[in-house]
Design an enzyme around this catalytic site. Sequence first.
Site, PDB file in Angstrom:
ATOM      1  N   ALA A 176       0.838  -1.205   0.000  1.00 50.31           N
ATOM      2  CA  ALA A 176       0.000   0.000   0.000  1.00 50.31           C
ATOM      3  C   ALA A 176       0.870   1.251   0.000  1.00 50.31           C
ATOM      4  O   ALA A 176       0.610   2.214  -0.734  1.00 50.31           O
ATOM      5  CB  ALA A 176      -0.934  -0.010   1.205  1.00 50.31           C
ATOM      6  N   ASP A 177       1.916   1.257   0.824  1.00 48.96           N
ATOM      7  CA  ASP A 177       2.859   2.380   0.839  1.00 48.96           C
ATOM      8  C   ASP A 177       3.484   2.590  -0.538  1.00 48.96           C
ATOM      9  O   ASP A 177       3.527   3.702  -1.068  1.00 48.96           O
ATOM     10  CB  ASP A 177       3.990   2.116   1.837  1.00 48.96           C
ATOM     11  CG  ASP A 177       3.604   2.413   3.274  1.00 48.96           C
ATOM     12  OD1 ASP A 177       2.578   3.084   3.493  1.00 48.96           O
ATOM     13  OD2 ASP A 177       4.339   1.974   4.168  1.00 48.96           O
ATOM     14  N   LEU A 178       4.002   1.501  -1.096  1.00 46.64           N
ATOM     15  CA  LEU A 178       4.725   1.600  -2.365  1.00 46.64           C
ATOM     16  C   LEU A 178       3.801   2.024  -3.499  1.00 46.64           C
ATOM     17  O   LEU A 178       4.162   2.858  -4.331  1.00 46.64           O
ATOM     18  CB  LEU A 178       5.390   0.264  -2.685  1.00 46.64           C
ATOM     19  CG  LEU A 178       6.463  -0.195  -1.693  1.00 46.64           C
ATOM     20  CD1 LEU A 178       6.920  -1.609  -2.021  1.00 46.64           C
ATOM     21  CD2 LEU A 178       7.650   0.755  -1.703  1.00 46.64           C
ATOM     22  N   GLY A 181       2.890   5.704  -3.193  1.00 44.93           N
ATOM     23  CA  GLY A 181       4.009   6.527  -3.634  1.00 44.93           C
ATOM     24  C   GLY A 181       4.155   6.546  -5.138  1.00 44.93           C
ATOM     25  O   GLY A 181       4.390   7.599  -5.746  1.00 44.93           O
TER      26      GLY A 181
END
Length: 403
Positions: A176-178, A181
């Site tokens: 989810a972070d990647l 981003g």
Amino acid sequence: MNDAAAHIHPDSLDALPLKGIRVLDLTLARAGPTCVRHLADWGADVIRIEPPASGDGEITGNRDGFDFQNLHRNKRAMQLDLKSAEGKQIFMALAERADVVVENMRAAVKYRLGVDFESVRRVNPRIVYASISGFGQDGPYGHRAGVDQIAQGMGGLMSITGLPGQGPVRVGIPIADLTAGNLLALGVMMALFRRERTGQGGWVQTSLLEAMVFMLDFQASRWLLAGEIAGQAGNDHPTSIPTGVYPTADRPIVMAASSARMWERFCNAIGKPEWTTQGDWGTGDGRSRHRAEINRAIAEVTIQQPSQHWIEVFDAAGIPCGPINTIDQVFADPQVQHLGLARATEHARLGPQRVVGTPINLSGVEDTIRRPTPDAGEHTDAVLAELGYGAEAIAALRAKRVV
């Protein structure tokens, strides 16, 4: 390409597409830095702004650790106290000359600091202001803090990951972070492109939750368009059979022969042409109903030969197949080495390093690591000098712990 040292002079930017774009990086953790890493890798002048060091430890995390060093290459770094009046004044002076600001604070924090989009736009109408949050800038969850695994859970991913009946399982990377981003970097590019036509910047937003739901892709459309709630399918593809992990005489392989044409080629390659007419195995629906039986039958054959044998057999037949590598085996793989995905650089204090290269390839451009991850505040004096501060003024700011 290879893993040879790729450290070149920081001014060697002429071919990079983002040369001339200045980015102010206010991000922490992973999602925001992932966005900024794209911009830095492709030539933007990124100034990472961090708070001055305090006795409470490193707010940015372990600066010398593998994670931080991989995330923040190709940037400059300065320390600035945004809570102070002078620090905010310096930030606004930088923002006036910048093209992009990227932040991933909780929604309320940027307003409290006075570095929100509307405040920045007042000094620079052309600014592209980019934000990542856990759940969106407003709405019932807009105030909440969010981290990757929470988004994996709330966004449905953990309910479809793992073996059937195993219970929720997180994915082995902060997906989810990647993804957030990566999407924000795409949004920044679109906003910059629009600015070329309109002369106006804008506020680009995404969130971990939005990124995670977007990444559900066909599993989401199964529900939205067909009313089907996906469950855990383990190593099997949820709809295309056979696709999955199969044993060999030495180590498992992953193989996909899901279409009718590939299923026929697969059966011939494995020496079982009769499978194409066995029962209702000849249809996709039939193979789906009999997936456990088919997987057992395949495993009984593949276990008799080593992995490389089957990889060569299936490759010759045009069947997608490959080994299941550990991380060290990934970077030893000849194709990964050919693609240059491990990039070398030299850190003045930490010595030789290898970091993960960009997966984007652009003709006529050599995407190198121009500078290693900077030490805390390494470029503070240089950035202030660009704003017109002299040595005495900088010393005075340091004495007051503004920088």
